[in-house]
Design a protein around this motif. Structure first.
Motif, mmCIF file in Angstrom:
data_model
loop_
_atom_site.group_PDB
_atom_site.id
_atom_site.type_symbol
_atom_site.label_atom_id
_atom_site.label_comp_id
_atom_site.label_asym_id
_atom_site.label_seq_id
_atom_site.Cartn_x
_atom_site.Cartn_y
_atom_site.Cartn_z
ATOM 1 N N ILE A 1 0.840 -1.204 0.000
ATOM 2 C CA ILE A 1 0.000 0.000 0.000
ATOM 3 C C ILE A 1 0.870 1.248 0.000
ATOM 4 C CG2 ILE A 1 -1.733 1.286 1.303
ATOM 5 C CD1 ILE A 1 -2.747 -1.349 2.409
ATOM 6 N N LEU A 2 1.933 1.219 0.785
ATOM 7 C CA LEU A 2 2.822 2.370 0.873
ATOM 8 C C LEU A 2 3.572 2.586 -0.446
ATOM 9 C CD1 LEU A 2 4.318 1.762 4.451
ATOM 10 C CD2 LEU A 2 2.267 3.033 3.799
ATOM 11 N N LYS A 3 4.006 1.503 -1.051
ATOM 12 C CA LYS A 3 4.707 1.624 -2.334
ATOM 13 C C LYS A 3 3.790 2.175 -3.413
ATOM 14 C CE LYS A 3 8.033 -2.098 -1.465
ATOM 15 N NZ LYS A 3 8.484 -3.460 -1.867
ATOM 16 N N ALA A 4 2.521 1.727 -3.399
ATOM 17 C CA ALA A 4 1.560 2.232 -4.387
ATOM 18 C C ALA A 4 1.325 3.724 -4.205
ATOM 19 C CB ALA A 4 0.244 1.464 -4.256
ATOM 20 N N ALA A 5 1.247 4.178 -2.959
ATOM 21 C CA ALA A 5 1.045 5.601 -2.692
ATOM 22 C C ALA A 5 2.262 6.415 -3.122
ATOM 23 C CB ALA A 5 0.772 5.813 -1.203
ATOM 24 N N GLN A 6 3.448 5.886 -2.901
ATOM 25 C CA GLN A 6 4.663 6.588 -3.309
ATOM 26 C C GLN A 6 4.758 6.684 -4.829
ATOM 27 O OE1 GLN A 6 7.563 4.174 -1.272
ATOM 28 N NE2 GLN A 6 7.714 5.581 0.477
ATOM 29 N N TRP B 1 4.630 13.377 4.172
ATOM 30 C CA TRP B 1 3.612 13.906 5.075
ATOM 31 C C TRP B 1 2.248 13.283 4.775
ATOM 32 C CZ3 TRP B 1 2.590 16.262 9.458
ATOM 33 C CH2 TRP B 1 1.344 16.844 9.649
ATOM 34 N N ASN B 2 1.855 13.287 3.495
ATOM 35 C CA ASN B 2 0.569 12.685 3.122
ATOM 36 C C ASN B 2 0.559 11.178 3.364
ATOM 37 O OD1 ASN B 2 -0.740 15.038 2.266
ATOM 38 N ND2 ASN B 2 0.209 14.953 0.236
ATOM 39 N N TYR C 1 2.011 9.554 5.789
ATOM 40 C CA TYR C 1 1.716 9.294 7.203
ATOM 41 C C TYR C 1 0.322 9.784 7.597
ATOM 42 C CZ TYR C 1 6.316 7.579 8.552
ATOM 43 O OH TYR C 1 7.440 6.802 8.693
ATOM 44 N N TRP C 2 -0.040 10.969 7.133
ATOM 45 C CA TRP C 2 -1.291 11.580 7.583
ATOM 46 C C TRP C 2 -2.529 10.884 7.011
ATOM 47 C CZ3 TRP C 2 -2.722 14.391 11.435
ATOM 48 C CH2 TRP C 2 -3.932 15.075 11.408
ATOM 49 N N ARG C 3 -2.447 10.439 5.765
ATOM 50 C CA ARG C 3 -3.628 9.883 5.112
ATOM 51 C C ARG C 3 -3.657 8.354 5.063
ATOM 52 N NH1 ARG C 3 -6.551 13.659 2.280
ATOM 53 N NH2 ARG C 3 -5.587 15.727 2.052
ATOM 54 N N ILE C 4 -2.511 7.716 5.230
ATOM 55 C CA ILE C 4 -2.473 6.252 5.077
ATOM 56 C C ILE C 4 -2.015 5.551 6.359
ATOM 57 C CG2 ILE C 4 -1.447 4.333 3.807
ATOM 58 C CD1 ILE C 4 -1.232 6.181 1.386
ATOM 59 N N ILE C 5 -0.853 5.927 6.866
ATOM 60 C CA ILE C 5 -0.259 5.183 7.973
ATOM 61 C C ILE C 5 -0.997 5.435 9.287
ATOM 62 C CG2 ILE C 5 1.818 4.891 9.375
ATOM 63 C CD1 ILE C 5 3.476 5.449 6.881
ATOM 64 N N ILE C 6 -1.155 6.704 9.664
ATOM 65 C CA ILE C 6 -1.777 7.009 10.955
ATOM 66 C C ILE C 6 -3.224 6.503 11.041
ATOM 67 C CG2 ILE C 6 -2.556 8.906 12.441
ATOM 68 C CD1 ILE C 6 0.024 10.353 11.806
#
Length: 297
Positions: free
Chosen positions: A193-198, A205-206, A208-213
């Motif tokens: 999921i993180l790789k797709a967002a990157q 910032w986005n 962490y704020w929109r996906i991780i947290i």
């Protein structure tokens, strides 16, 4: 036939052995935990003073409790202490978890260092911080020896700021534990999921704020419940650090309950305060447990 009977007997025995082993422990818990909780609730409706009395007085103890200035002060102190303690511990714990999640060198050393305070009892923590904050032997005295004669840090002796020293000591002890919960949550997030967002161009910032947290919601809830429970029943830290003083400036419901039950010989009022604490904890725990069980189903 005989073999079948023997196998049936062994199966039943295997099923009953764990129950028989656990039965004494469950019996002790039922008597000395839940039994005494029920007994305390009953005493809160009686005219008990230095010794238990079984003369029912209805809600008189609760009415008297909420008319006492000391109880109002204890509730006010709890609101200040709990709100700061929970917010700061979660903020520091999350920050440390994010820091360690960067695969930094020395993580194996830093992680136990951050967790170490939780291994100490609150009595040890309170005593250590009492020495550190004492103007005569602690931080202020050390700064004066180093030549900073204008430095003053006497919060522990100041009734206006003493409650914040309790927050400081409590945050120091539990922030590492909160960090461990958040770190476990961070390590459980799917990297795809993180790789797709990157790839889509999301900034850190986005990310962490929109996906991780948002995916750390279970860790946030667990931290809130545990810290709330620790704040409401805080007693040993207060006694070791400030003794409830100066005056009554750091008195919390737990210290109020002890003093009215065993010092002022108002067992009925003390029991009523204990029931209020129990209800407060239940108000936090029951919705949390309901949400967890509903999610499992």
């Amino acid at each position: 036939m005989t073999t079948t009977v023997q196998m049936d007997f062994r199966t039943r025995l295997q099923n009953w052995i764990p129950k028989l082993v656990l039965a004494p422990s469950l019996g002790v818990i039922m008597v000395f935990v839940y039994g005494f909780i029920v007994y305390t609730v009953y005493l809160s409706f009686t005219n008990s003073k230095i010794l238990p009395s079984y003369d029912l007085v209805g809600m008189a103890n609760y009415t008297k409790l909420f008319q006492l200035p000391a109880w109002t002060l204890a509730i006010t102190n709890l609101a200040i202490f709990a709100s700061l303690y929970i917010v700061i511990s979660i903020a520091i714990g999350l920050t440390l978890a994010i820091f360690l999640d960067q695969k930094i060198r020395g993580e194996g050393v830093l992680r136990p260092i951050f967790l170490y305070p939780m291994a100490l009892s609150f009595i040890v923590t309170g005593t250590a911080w009492k020495w550190l904050l004492d103007p005569g032997i602690g931080i202020e005295h050390t700064m004066h020896l180093w030549g900073w004669a204008s430095f003053h840090f006497d919060w522990i002796k100041n009734s206006k700021y003493a409650i914040y020293t309790v927050v400081l000591a409590a945050v120091w002890q539990t922030s590492g534990f909160v960090m461990a919960m958040f770190l476990a949550g961070l390590r459980g997030i799917d990297n795809e999921i993180l790789k797709a967002a990157q790839i889509d161009g999301a900034s850190n910032w986005n990310l962490y704020w929109r996906i991780i947290i948002p995916q750390l919601r279970p860790a946030f809830l667990s931290s809130f419940v545990i810290l709330s429970h620790l704040a409401i029943k805080s007693y040993d830290l207060i006694i070791a650090l400030t003794g409830g003083g100066p005056g009554r400036s750091t008195e919390l419901p737990a210290t109020f309950m002890y003093s009215y039950t065993f010092t002022r010989n108002e067992m009925g009022v003390g029991a009523a305060s204990a029931v209020i604490m129990l209800m407060t904890i239940a108000a936090i725990m029951i919705p949390y447990l309901y949400a967890e069980l509903k999610e499992v189903k």
